[in-house]
Design a protein around this motif. Structure first.
Motif, PDB file in Angstrom:
ATOM      1  N   CYS A   1       0.857  -1.188   0.000  1.00  0.00           N
ATOM      2  CA  CYS A   1       0.000   0.000   0.000  1.00  0.00           C
ATOM      3  C   CYS A   1       0.897   1.243   0.000  1.00  0.00           C
ATOM      4  O   CYS A   1       2.108   1.119   0.144  1.00  0.00           O
ATOM      5  CB  CYS A   1      -0.933  -0.035   1.203  1.00  0.00           C
ATOM      6  SG  CYS A   1      -0.056   0.099   2.769  1.00  0.00           S
TER       7      CYS A   1
ATOM      8  N   HIS B   1       0.063  -6.331   1.202  1.00  0.00           N
ATOM      9  CA  HIS B   1      -1.220  -6.886   1.650  1.00  0.00           C
ATOM     10  C   HIS B   1      -1.571  -8.019   0.697  1.00  0.00           C
ATOM     11  O   HIS B   1      -1.280  -7.935  -0.492  1.00  0.00           O
ATOM     12  CB  HIS B   1      -2.325  -5.834   1.543  1.00  0.00           C
ATOM     13  CG  HIS B   1      -2.229  -4.740   2.562  1.00  0.00           C
ATOM     14  ND1 HIS B   1      -2.739  -4.863   3.821  1.00  0.00           N
ATOM     15  CD2 HIS B   1      -1.680  -3.495   2.502  1.00  0.00           C
ATOM     16  CE1 HIS B   1      -2.516  -3.732   4.508  1.00  0.00           C
ATOM     17  NE2 HIS B   1      -1.874  -2.890   3.735  1.00  0.00           N
TER      18      HIS B   1
ATOM     19  N   CYS C   1      -1.629  -2.700   9.627  1.00  0.00           N
ATOM     20  CA  CYS C   1      -0.982  -1.665   8.803  1.00  0.00           C
ATOM     21  C   CYS C   1      -1.507  -0.280   9.158  1.00  0.00           C
ATOM     22  O   CYS C   1      -2.679  -0.112   9.476  1.00  0.00           O
ATOM     23  CB  CYS C   1      -1.251  -1.959   7.330  1.00  0.00           C
ATOM     24  SG  CYS C   1      -0.391  -0.820   6.231  1.00  0.00           S
TER      25      CYS C   1
ATOM     26  N   CYS D   1      -2.240   1.921   7.200  1.00  0.00           N
ATOM     27  CA  CYS D   1      -3.221   2.405   6.223  1.00  0.00           C
ATOM     28  C   CYS D   1      -4.649   2.056   6.631  1.00  0.00           C
ATOM     29  O   CYS D   1      -5.596   2.546   6.052  1.00  0.00           O
ATOM     30  CB  CYS D   1      -2.936   1.827   4.832  1.00  0.00           C
ATOM     31  SG  CYS D   1      -3.428   0.109   4.623  1.00  0.00           S
TER      32      CYS D   1
HETATM   33 ZN    ZN Z   1      -1.396  -0.903   4.275  1.00  0.00          ZN
END
Ligand code: ZN
Length: 411
Positions: A233, A240, A295, A297
């Motif tokens: 990402c 991922h 993560c 994100c």
């Molecule tokens: Zn991520």
């Protein structure tokens, strides 16, 4: 990574499909008396599948769905002997495109992007995978295929391509050509999606700085759909992967035992919903590790580290598995050493010893540097090597791949 109940049910469903179809692996499972698995523990006892076995199924022995449902085959390269043929149903092709579109989305690619595809079309899963994923997303595809750099660059300028899909080596070639011609201001690229192979951070930085683009690593292999089962990402370099389609394990490549999350080992993949050619516990020989932390994100999809080479590169020393990329990673923490190094493994007085040769210039204290590196290796990998620091230029250079590991135990 724990197998969820849903994934366990999907595995059992795939086992029944294989057995009922009497396909190559169906017969093997039946002979082994396996009908279903009731727990993670039992799952982890299932036999592995291997590329060499897949070749034995040539041409269509892997076919697990009825012939009328098969819409396409792909084939993976065989440098020796027979290729592996993977049959796909219409749902498999669609599932693959959904995963690939998810990869583009993860990289921030949208319908308004123009995707310039340079990997090859044909029996390979490369070009067509990039294309179907892009069409599923709804972006505009420029299906170039490989080669003809002049035309690539002309189309890139005229079509205002915004996303480059390529291998790392071709991306570098294009970048250097664009730099050489001084036409960077006519190029509209914003992102590069690079088919996952091992590539150094130097190469990555070079491509990204010449073209001024963000780079993403996409993961996959022909036996399991193709590229598109995972991607990093924008936040981090870890990839991922789509755990509603594939279940990943990390095993010790020597013993075959499952390793705890976070430890480096071989990626083993089970397809959860594939119809044409389901695979249970397929050994990829790619080295990585599960990243247990969530993560930054916010995505809930689990992650693996970058691919750090192949199991064939691995050395076992004092009961610990080590591969050159781990040593490389540690050495990259020391800006005072050059990019060259050599690992010698020997068996002295009943124990395994690693001597690690590194180069530096005359401005640092060799003995102190050696000690700092040895301490770092101990803390990261778990044993202390004998580090020998030498002058820059002493280690052998090679135009081809340098020989990094010399295992004297078997010489
Ligand atoms: Zn991520």
């Amino acid at each position: 990574m724990k197998l969820s109940e849903r994934q366990l049910n999907q595995v059992n469903d795939r086992i029944s499909a294989l057995v009922n179809a009497g396909s190559f692996y169906g017969k093997k499972l039946k002979e082994a008396g396996i009908e279903n698995v009731s727990s993670q523990e039992k799952f982890e006892k299932l036999p592995f599948s291997e590329k060499n076995d897949l070749r034995e199924a040539y041409p269509l022995g892997l076919m697990t769905a009825p012939e009328e449902d098969i819409v396409r085959i792909h084939s993976s390269s065989g440098t020796t002997g027979l290729p592996v043929i993977i049959p796909y149903t219409s749902k498999d092709v669609d599932d693959w495109a959904i995963q690939f579109a998810r990869c583009y989305e993860m990289a921030g690619v949208t319908k308004l992007d123009r995707i310039h595809i340079t990997p090859g079309y044909g029996l390979w899963t490369a070009g067509i995978g990039f294309q179907w994923g892009a069409e599923k997303l709804g972006a505009m595809v420029i299906p170039m295929g490989p080669g003809n750099t002049d035309k690539q660059i002309q189309m890139m300028i005229d079509m205002k391509s915004t996303v480059l899909c390529a291998t790392s080596s071709y991306a570098l070639l294009l970048a250097e050509e664009i730099e050489k011609r001084g036409i960077k201001d006519q190029i509209h690229l914003k992102k590069g999606i690079i088919g996952s192979e091992r590539w150094g951070s130097n190469m990555r930085e070079r491509i990204s700085s010449i073209l001024g683009i963000e780079l993403y690593d996409i993961y996959g292999l022909t036996e399991i759909y193709g590229p598109g089962i995972g991607i990093n990402c924008p936040n981090e370099s870890y990839m991922h992967y789509w755990d509603d389609y594939v279940y990943l394990e990390i095993i010790d490549p020597v013993t075959g035992e499952n390793l705890p999350d976070g430890e480096w080992g071989e990626i083993v993949i089970t397809t959860l919903v594939k119809e044409g050619a389901p695979l249970i516990r397929y050994r990829t020989h790619d080295l990585s590790r599960i990243i247990p932390e969530k993560c930054s994100c916010g995505s809930g999809y689990p992650r693996i580290d970058e691919i750090r080479g192949r199991t064939d590169d691995m050395i076992k020393i004092k009961g610990v598995n080590v591969f050159p990329a781990q040593i490389e990673e540690i050495l990259s923490l020391f800006p005072e050493v050059s990019s060259e190094y050599q690992i010698h493994i020997s068996h002295l007085e009943g124990k395994d010893t690693m001597r690690l040769y590194v180069e530096t210039d005359g401005t640092v204290d060799f003995a102190k540097l050696a000690e700092r590196i040895a301490v770092k290796v101990k803390s990261k990998i778990g044993f202390t090597p004998i580090v020998k620091v030498v002058e820059i230029g002493v280690l052998p250079r090679s135009e081809k791949k340098s020989k990094r590991v010399i295992d004297e135990r078997y010489e």
